[in-house]
Design an enzyme around this catalytic site. Structure first.
Site, mmCIF file in Angstrom:
data_model
loop_
_atom_site.group_PDB
_atom_site.id
_atom_site.type_symbol
_atom_site.label_atom_id
_atom_site.label_comp_id
_atom_site.label_asym_id
_atom_site.label_seq_id
_atom_site.Cartn_x
_atom_site.Cartn_y
_atom_site.Cartn_z
ATOM 1 N N GLY A 109 7.380 30.768 -23.407
ATOM 2 C CA GLY A 109 6.329 30.775 -22.377
ATOM 3 C C GLY A 109 5.120 29.940 -22.756
ATOM 4 O O GLY A 109 3.990 30.269 -22.382
ATOM 5 N N CYS A 125 9.634 22.692 -18.536
ATOM 6 C CA CYS A 125 9.762 23.975 -19.237
ATOM 7 C C CYS A 125 10.299 25.041 -18.283
ATOM 8 O O CYS A 125 9.679 25.314 -17.247
ATOM 9 C CB CYS A 125 8.426 24.434 -19.813
ATOM 10 S SG CYS A 125 8.595 26.040 -20.623
#
Ligand SMILES: Cc1cc2nc3c(=O)[nH]c(=O)nc-3n(C[C@H](O)[C@H](O)[C@H](O)COP(=O)(O)O)c2cc1C
Length: 319
Positions: free
Chosen positions: A79, A137
């Site tokens: 994250g 991502c």
């Protein structure tokens, strides 16, 4: 009698105005900010170090499980935990500069404006060699892969970041699209100097005891040798479409893998997950690549970039 001077080995790689001394780099998120690897080897030897995905404010990353070993790889859901721009500039960058590392920050803002601001500040900062724009991502709710999987959003972001930086701009592509080559071509048209391929593939793990996904975000990014054939395919397809350099990555674990990516079309490569297994792997590969080129009388690395496309091949190289 005239002395015969042999041409020295040339493994340098040009990315826009930047010249990497060799093609072996370490991938963002697997090499921290360089300090983590500097206990193992001299990080100035690397072609470049791609630092952890950066946002303006520090990020604490995802809750719950963050990494899981899978067959021949890992799933991660970090994250984008990072120290934020201020601490990066005050504490992390000075160390990298002192160590004479070639530094390429990985820009990973939540929004287009944040990415533009990051690129603008970084490109005016001494010690930064290039910028890698992370549009891929899979582990964050805002930004990340949302930029890299929609061609219109992707195009606008690159166009606008290109306007604020004269630094070499490397776009890190998502493999989670139908045609990665289409995104690569678009990035080239909009002024990217190079492409990184690939980021992690979206994967999942179900805990059969709880019957629930292992990761709070449900999905996570798969990397490591498990994805290598997929990454090779992506690099091969991108090389067919663009003329800018491709930095290939995805499960590189040894010299054969470096050569395979190069032959598929990578001008440079990045070592990712395997840094977690052997933190010295990148520097070993620099030495092994040099010996390979010398042994096979290849004076310039460029001689083997993309040979898989020409059909010419080489006369039986040996490792
Ligand atoms: C733990 C972990 C963290 C990562 N963090 C980032 C990141 O911050 N930014 C980014 O662009 N890629 C990130 N990646 C993706 C890697 O840079 C690389 O693109 C990917 O893992 C494929 O290479 P590999 O199979 O050699 O690991 C991360 C990968 C891993 C395993």
């Amino acid at each position: 009698m005239a002395k015969i001077i042999e041409n020295p080995l040339n493994t340098s790689v040009s990315i826009g105005s930047l010249t990497l001394k060799n093609p072996i780099t370490v991938a963002s998120g697997t090499a921290g900010y360089g300090e983590e690897l500097s206990g193992f080897f001299d990080i100035s030897r690397l072609g470049a170090i791609f630092t952890k995905g950066l946002s303006i404010k520090p990020r604490v990353g995802n809750k719950g499980n963050r990494i899981l070993e899978t067959p021949s790889g890992v799933l991660n859901s970090i994250g984008l935990e990072n120290v934020g721009l201020e601490k990066f500039l005050k504490e992390k960058l000075p160390f990298l500069v002192k160590m004479k590392a070639t530094v390429i920050p990985n820009v990973a803002g939540h929004s287009e404006d944040e990415n533009i601001e990051l690129c603008s500040v970084l490109s005016k900062t001494p010690g930064i060699s290039a910028i890698e724009l992370n549009v891929s991502c899979p582990n964050v709710k805002e930004g990340g892969m949302a930029f890299g999987t929609n061609l219109a959003v992707f195009s606008r972001l690159i166009e606008n970041t290109r306007k604020v930086t004269t630094c070499p701009l490397i776009v890190k592509l998502s493999p989670n699209v139908t045609s990665i080559a289409e995104f690569a071509l678009q990035a080239e048209k909009l002024g990217a100097d190079a492409l990184s391929a690939v980021n992690t593939f979206v994967g999942m793990k179900i805990n059969i005891k709880t019957g629930r996904p292992h990761f709070i975000n449900k999905v996570a990014g798969l990397s490591g040798p498990a994805i290598r054939p997929l990454a090779i395919r992506a690099v091969y397809q991108i090389y067919e479409k663009v003329t800018i350099p491709v930095i290939g990555m995805g499960g590189i674990a040894n010299l054969e893998d470096v050569i395979e990516f190069t032959m598929a079309g990578a001008a440079a490569v990045s070592i990712g997950t395997m840094n977690l297994v052997d933190p010295s792997i990148a520097v070993k590969l620099i030495d092994e690549l040099e010996s390979y080129l010398q042994k096979n009388r290849i004076q310039n690395l460029k001689e083997i970039i993309g040979t898989a496309h020409t059909g010419k091949g080489l006369s039986q190289c040996s490792t």
